[in-house]
Write a protein that holds these residues in place. Structure first.
Motif, PDB file in Angstrom:
ATOM      1  N   ARG A 122      -7.290  -6.051   3.202  1.00 19.09           N
ATOM      2  CA  ARG A 122      -7.412  -6.437   4.605  1.00 19.09           C
ATOM      3  C   ARG A 122      -6.015  -6.710   5.152  1.00 19.09           C
ATOM      4  N   ALA A 123      -5.673  -6.020   6.228  1.00 19.89           N
ATOM      5  CA  ALA A 123      -4.326  -6.122   6.790  1.00 19.89           C
ATOM      6  C   ALA A 123      -4.402  -6.310   8.300  1.00 19.89           C
ATOM      7  N   GLN A 124      -3.398  -6.991   8.813  1.00 19.82           N
ATOM      8  CA  GLN A 124      -3.261  -7.170  10.260  1.00 19.82           C
ATOM      9  C   GLN A 124      -2.351  -6.051  10.768  1.00 19.82           C
ATOM     10  N   VAL A 125      -2.883  -5.234  11.658  1.00 17.82           N
ATOM     11  CA  VAL A 125      -2.144  -4.069  12.159  1.00 17.82           C
ATOM     12  C   VAL A 125      -1.857  -4.261  13.645  1.00 17.82           C
ATOM     13  N   ARG A 126      -0.599  -3.990  14.006  1.00 15.62           N
ATOM     14  CA  ARG A 126      -0.206  -4.106  15.400  1.00 15.62           C
ATOM     15  C   ARG A 126       0.353  -2.772  15.876  1.00 15.62           C
ATOM     16  N   ALA A 127      -0.173  -2.295  17.030  1.00 12.12           N
ATOM     17  CA  ALA A 127       0.303  -1.047  17.614  1.00 12.12           C
ATOM     18  C   ALA A 127      -0.099  -1.007  19.083  1.00 12.12           C
ATOM     19  N   SER A 128       0.788  -0.483  19.910  1.00 10.29           N
ATOM     20  CA  SER A 128       0.500  -0.331  21.343  1.00 10.29           C
ATOM     21  C   SER A 128       0.016  -1.636  21.974  1.00 10.29           C
ATOM     22  N   ILE A 190       3.143 -10.981   3.785  1.00 10.68           N
ATOM     23  CA  ILE A 190       4.047  -9.827   3.757  1.00 10.68           C
ATOM     24  C   ILE A 190       3.880  -9.017   5.033  1.00 10.68           C
ATOM     25  N   THR A 191       4.975  -8.796   5.739  1.00 11.13           N
ATOM     26  CA  THR A 191       4.955  -7.991   6.964  1.00 11.13           C
ATOM     27  C   THR A 191       5.996  -6.893   6.861  1.00 11.13           C
ATOM     28  N   ALA A 219       9.152  -4.882  -2.352  1.00 12.22           N
ATOM     29  CA  ALA A 219      10.012  -5.038  -3.523  1.00 12.22           C
ATOM     30  C   ALA A 219       9.343  -4.410  -4.735  1.00 12.22           C
ATOM     31  N   SER A 220       8.018  -4.586  -4.847  1.00 14.10           N
ATOM     32  CA  SER A 220       7.268  -3.978  -5.946  1.00 14.10           C
ATOM     33  C   SER A 220       5.779  -4.131  -5.682  1.00 14.10           C
ATOM     34  N   TYR A 221       5.005  -3.353  -6.420  1.00 12.35           N
ATOM     35  CA  TYR A 221       3.548  -3.506  -6.434  1.00 12.35           C
ATOM     36  C   TYR A 221       3.072  -3.091  -7.815  1.00 12.35           C
ATOM     37  N   GLU A 222       2.026  -3.756  -8.302  1.00 17.04           N
ATOM     38  CA  GLU A 222       1.500  -3.443  -9.623  1.00 17.04           C
ATOM     39  C   GLU A 222       0.043  -3.855  -9.716  1.00 17.04           C
ATOM     40  N   VAL A 223      -0.649  -3.222 -10.635  1.00 18.35           N
ATOM     41  CA  VAL A 223      -2.049  -3.542 -10.894  1.00 18.35           C
ATOM     42  C   VAL A 223      -2.139  -4.215 -12.253  1.00 18.35           C
ATOM     43  N   ARG A 224      -2.702  -5.414 -12.283  1.00 19.43           N
ATOM     44  CA  ARG A 224      -2.947  -6.150 -13.522  1.00 19.43           C
ATOM     45  C   ARG A 224      -4.437  -6.434 -13.628  1.00 19.43           C
ATOM     46  N   GLY A 225      -5.105  -5.637 -14.444  1.00 23.17           N
ATOM     47  CA  GLY A 225      -6.544  -5.838 -14.584  1.00 23.17           C
ATOM     48  C   GLY A 225      -7.257  -5.615 -13.266  1.00 23.17           C
ATOM     49  N   ASP A 226      -7.906  -6.652 -12.776  1.00 20.68           N
ATOM     50  CA  ASP A 226      -8.656  -6.567 -11.523  1.00 20.68           C
ATOM     51  C   ASP A 226      -7.849  -7.055 -10.331  1.00 20.68           C
ATOM     52  N   ARG A 227      -6.535  -7.156 -10.485  1.00 15.21           N
ATOM     53  CA  ARG A 227      -5.728  -7.689  -9.388  1.00 15.21           C
ATOM     54  C   ARG A 227      -4.583  -6.743  -9.031  1.00 15.21           C
ATOM     55  N   LEU A 228      -4.401  -6.582  -7.741  1.00 13.30           N
ATOM     56  CA  LEU A 228      -3.269  -5.841  -7.195  1.00 13.30           C
ATOM     57  C   LEU A 228      -2.269  -6.874  -6.708  1.00 13.30           C
ATOM     58  N   ILE A 229      -1.044  -6.788  -7.182  1.00 12.50           N
ATOM     59  CA  ILE A 229      -0.005  -7.774  -6.840  1.00 12.50           C
ATOM     60  C   ILE A 229       1.089  -7.083  -6.037  1.00 12.50           C
ATOM     61  N   LEU A 230       1.310  -7.557  -4.828  1.00  7.70           N
ATOM     62  CA  LEU A 230       2.339  -7.040  -3.954  1.00  7.70           C
ATOM     63  C   LEU A 230       3.455  -8.076  -3.859  1.00  7.70           C
ATOM     64  N   ARG A 231       4.696  -7.604  -3.814  1.00 10.51           N
ATOM     65  CA  ARG A 231       5.841  -8.509  -3.657  1.00 10.51           C
ATOM     66  C   ARG A 231       6.664  -8.073  -2.456  1.00 10.51           C
ATOM     67  N   ALA A 232       6.984  -9.039  -1.620  1.00 11.63           N
ATOM     68  CA  ALA A 232       7.734  -8.727  -0.402  1.00 11.63           C
ATOM     69  C   ALA A 232       9.168  -8.355  -0.732  1.00 11.63           C
ATOM     70  N   ALA A 233       9.727  -7.433   0.044  1.00 16.14           N
ATOM     71  CA  ALA A 233      11.136  -7.088  -0.105  1.00 16.14           C
ATOM     72  C   ALA A 233      11.986  -8.245   0.371  1.00 16.14           C
ATOM     73  N   PRO A 234      13.138  -8.490  -0.260  1.00 20.03           N
ATOM     74  CA  PRO A 234      14.003  -9.620   0.153  1.00 20.03           C
ATOM     75  C   PRO A 234      14.559  -9.398   1.546  1.00 20.03           C
TER      76      PRO A 234
END
Length: 234
Positions: A122-128, A190-191, A219-234
């Motif tokens: 689920r993501a917040q999307v902004r356009a127009s 994360i935006t 910065a990275s993304y990975e799948v660990r089992g049943d979880r998707l982990i996203l990391r924001a870029a610095p």
């Protein structure tokens, strides 16, 4: 206690009288000492009154004090471990609502896999100048973010027929899509701004795809089992 306070007040008054109000006493001017003595006596009488009331209902008042002390301890503990409590709460929400972003330490966002086996984000999307919460399927095989025609229209994106110029492959076969830019996509904390995307033709796609034009800017993304982990870029 009242008698002690009155005795001290009398002693201070006697000192002030014999001192004739001229010489400082224990480092205080006479008027300062008089004010301090009067205030102390008043405070002692107030405390004595409360103590008398407290003593008359000792058991009940001690229980009340213990309850307030326990509540205070809970508040202090909740504040001290607020980050851990927030992470735990986010994990519970993620388990109850797969696709919801659970924010963790170090700028990480965790998504729980759906029962169907995929990751619905689920993501917040902004356009127009429009801002919508939309669901995306996590798809590293998609070179870009792809919006269904219906979800794009909800954001105010309605490409002309002549703008459908990019050939894409879907589960239903090959079709064409229109290139667009999204102002931003936010997943939890994360935006990513100014994200290139494609709008599919009506009926060609039934789910938005969270592709590499978003994922490659993390910065990275990975799948660990049943979880998707996203990391924001610095």
């Amino acid at each position: 206690m009242i008698y002690v306070a009155l005795g001290l007040l009398g002693l201070v008054l006697a000192i002030l009288v014999f001192n004739d109000g001229q010489t400082p006493v224990v480092g205080l001017e006479p008027d300062q000492l008089a004010g301090l003595a009067g205030g102390s006596a008043l405070l002692a009488m107030v405390v004595a009154g409360f103590w008398g009331e407290f003593r008359s209902r000792m058991g009940e008042n001690i229980r009340a004090l213990l309850i307030w002390a326990l509540l205070g301890l809970v508040v202090v503990a909740a504040y001290a471990y607020r980050d851990e409590a927030r992470e735990l709460g986010n994990r519970i929400i993620g388990e109850l609502r797969p696709g919801s972003a659970a924010t963790g330490p170090g700028g990480t966002v965790t998504i729980t896999r759906r029962a169907g086996g995929d990751f619905q984000v689920r993501a917040q999307v902004r356009a127009s100048s429009n801002d919508r919460t939309q669901s995306f399927v996590f798809d590293t095989g998609a070179s870009t973010v792809v919006l269904t025609a219906e979800n794009a229209a909800a954001l105010g994106l309605t490409p002309k027929d002549s703008e459908y110029s990019v050939r894409v492959s879907t589960a239903n076969g090959t079709t064409v899509a229109a290139p667009v830019f999204l102002d931003s996509i936010s997943v939890g904390d994360i935006t990513v701004k100014r994200v290139s995307a494609l709008v599919s033709r009506p009926g060609a796609l039934f789910d938005n795809l969270l592709g590499m034009s978003f994922l490659s800017r993390l910065a990275s993304y990975e799948v660990r089992g049943d979880r998707l982990i996203l990391r924001a870029a610095p």
